[in-house]
Design an enzyme around this catalytic site. Structure first.
Site, PDB file in Angstrom:
ATOM      1  N   GLU A  24      16.313 -22.486 -15.153  1.00 24.02           N
ATOM      2  CA  GLU A  24      16.620 -24.068 -15.690  1.00 24.02           C
ATOM      3  C   GLU A  24      15.022 -24.411 -16.191  1.00 24.02           C
ATOM      4  OE1 GLU A  24      16.118 -25.937 -11.197  1.00 24.02           O
ATOM      5  OE2 GLU A  24      14.290 -27.704 -12.572  1.00 24.02           O
ATOM      6  N   CYS A  66      19.204 -25.439 -10.357  1.00 25.12           N
ATOM      7  CA  CYS A  66      18.973 -24.376  -9.009  1.00 25.12           C
ATOM      8  C   CYS A  66      20.229 -23.936  -8.855  1.00 25.12           C
ATOM      9  CB  CYS A  66      18.656 -25.132  -7.970  1.00 25.12           C
ATOM     10  SG  CYS A  66      16.733 -25.325  -8.039  1.00 25.12           S
ATOM     11  N   HIS A 120      19.064 -22.491  -0.560  1.00 21.42           N
ATOM     12  CA  HIS A 120      18.783 -23.007  -1.243  1.00 21.42           C
ATOM     13  C   HIS A 120      17.445 -23.258  -0.668  1.00 21.42           C
ATOM     14  CE1 HIS A 120      16.704 -24.882  -4.802  1.00 21.42           C
ATOM     15  NE2 HIS A 120      17.250 -25.873  -4.444  1.00 21.42           N
TER      16      HIS A 120
END
Lengths: 411, 89
Positions: free
Chosen positions: A82, A114, A241
């Site tokens: 990103e 992400c 994550h």
């Protein structure tokens, strides 16, 4: 059916770090509930590092370990990020070049905040599954770096840098993906974004609630797809994550209460047994955005005694938003192979920056952002830090930008 | 000057305020439920982003409602939160 998944993996955690508690204190942030954020430090790129150097420095040990024939079987280099360096020219072009990969190779970048790392992994697995030619490999790299440091925000202590490189192929030694065992949940929301090259904007409360919602909904789809699965018993271990550890712990707690109505002590026992080890590297590196889930995967494998093949449940979330809950099974030699990469030692060997060094490096790092036509990356203003971190180590660093073209050199 | 009463202005004994106060105290025991008043924000009470999310989940669970994430925002005052919850009652 051919097994497909991650055959090799490595983390580049940067060469410098900054203490999260020091940043809270220096910025005057509220420390009353600091401990439940589960943040120790974060990795910081020097001004001559960027997502390209992070990616190459993560991947080079994996590529160097391949024979010429094996290297030429890499038919795709896919970079999830990103923090791209150009709207059109993908980061993968630089990565492909500096790693000396075959020109008979697909090359592209994928973006979804992400979630980009997982998008790259699933795309690579699909390409490998789709070819009738045996032995194809794909190099997948999730790489990111913080945009301009947002001083005096609660984001700042978590804004990390680094990359995870993975080689995907058949009969993988690290993690075999469970084919078709995925649940997704995606919708439009403006929780966090990078509207300019030098700006991370967003709303942390909205992002956290969206993450919790997506974990619940993507697992619900997984459970519908994989009949007989049960969150408590199907997965030996978990990795999510990880923007910061407290968020992961809170999400796990919320999901277990929602699914099973578990008491706090039962939730804590499950957290310690299945999830806590995955947070250890991330607590020191900070949020590595698209790479954060794969840092958690390495942390889990490096710190958990795996007694034979173990099924892992993996949750990926990207703001904006997209999410996926999927699973895979570790290989018998996963611990030995990941351990041999020396990830813990690489994290430990980072230079801990003083506040003054951190402020200087953050300021100078603005020049590495996309959009600059001509820049020369002279390490002289931070010479002492450069010598400690990069000089003579054979790592890729930015040398200069000419007409927007990035030119790198080996340190 | 006192705030004029409206349908979204919680009374001192508002049951939604009590639910929020109990949730805050359960997540952050240092906060007394009586300190949870309509004119404050959860951040002012010392709740960080993890605490705030957990409080919201607890409140939704207690009330048996689900609010879509897109309705939440940073710095939501407790008065605004009560107004949001009231939409879903």
């Amino acid at each position: 059916m051919v097994a497909i998944g991650i055959d090799a993996i490595n983390v580049y955690p940067g060469r410098a770090s900054m203490s999260a508690r020091t940043l809270f204190e220096v910025r005057g942030l509220d420390t009353r509930r600091f401990d439940n954020l589960m943040m120790d430090s974060k990795s910081v790129n020097l001004p001559c590092e960027d997502p390209v150097t992070n990616a190459v420095n993560a991947a080079k040990p994996l590529i160097d370990a391949l024979g010429d024939d094996e290297r030429d079987r890499i038919e795709a280099v896919i970079v999830g990020t990103e923090s791209g360096v150009d709207f059109g020219k993908p980061l993968s072009t630089y990565v492909h070049d500096y790693l000396g990969l075959s020109r008979r190779c697909r090359s592209f970048e994928v973006k979804h905040a992400c979630y980009g790392g997982t998008a790259a992994v699933q795309t690579a697995a699909g390409l490998i599954a789709n070819t009738p030619i045996a032995g194809m490999k794909a190099l997948v790299i999730a790489t990111d770096a913080a945009a301009k440091i947002d001083k005096n925000t609660y984001w700042e202590p978590s804004q990390g840098a680094g990359a995870v490189a993975m080689i995907l192929g058949e009969d993988p030694r690290i993690l075999t993906l469970d084919k078709g065992a995925s649940g997704y949940h995606s919708y439009e929301v403006m929780d966090t974004a990078r509207p300019r090259a030098d700006l991370e904007a967003g709303d942390s409360d909205l992002s956290l609630m969206s993450y919790l919602h997506c974990l619940k909904e993507s697992y619900a789809m997984y459970a519908e797809r994989v009949r007989g699965s049960d969150f408590l018993t199907t997965f030996d271990h978990l990795a999510f994550h990880m923007p910061f550890g407290g968020m992961v712990k809170g999400a796990h707690r919320t999901l277990l209460r929602s699914l099973y109505g578990m008491r706090p002590d039962e939730v804590e026992t499950d957290f310690q047994r299945r999830l806590a080890h995955s947070l250890r590297y991330g607590a020191q590196i900070g949020n590595v955005y698209s790479a954060a889930l794969y840092v958690a995967l390495c942390s889990l494998i490096d710190h958990t005694p795996l007694n034979g093949p173990s099924r892992l449940g993996l949750f990926s979330y990207g703001s904006g938003c997209a999410s996926e809950f999927y699973s895979g099974v570790t290989g018998a030699e996963a611990s030995r192979i990941v351990g041999a990469m020396g990830i813990a030692a690489a994290i430990e060997s980072r230079h801990p920056l003083s506040t003054e060094e951190y402020e200087l490096i953050s300021e100078l790092s603005l020049h590495r952002m996309p959009g600059h036509r001509h820049v020369r990356f002279d390490p002289h203003p931070y010479d002492d830090v450069y010598r400690k971190c990069l000089d003579g180590r054979g790592l890729l660093v930015l040398d200069h930008v000419t007409d927007f073209h990035r030119v790198y050199r080996w340190s | 000057m006192s705030q004029p009463a409206t349908s979204s202005t919680p009374a001192a004994s508002d049951p939604l305020l009590e639910v929020i106060g109990e949730a805050v105290h359960a997540v952050v025991p240092e906060v007394d439920p009586t300190d949870v008043t309509a004119d404050r924000t959860l951040a002012e009470l010392g709740c960080n982003s993890v605490d705030r999310a957990e409080i919201m989940v607890a409140v939704m669970g207690e009330l048996g409602i689900t609010i879509h994430p897109s309705e939440f925002s940073r710095d939501l005052s407790i008065r605004s939160l009560i107004a949001l919850l009231r939409k879903y009652e």
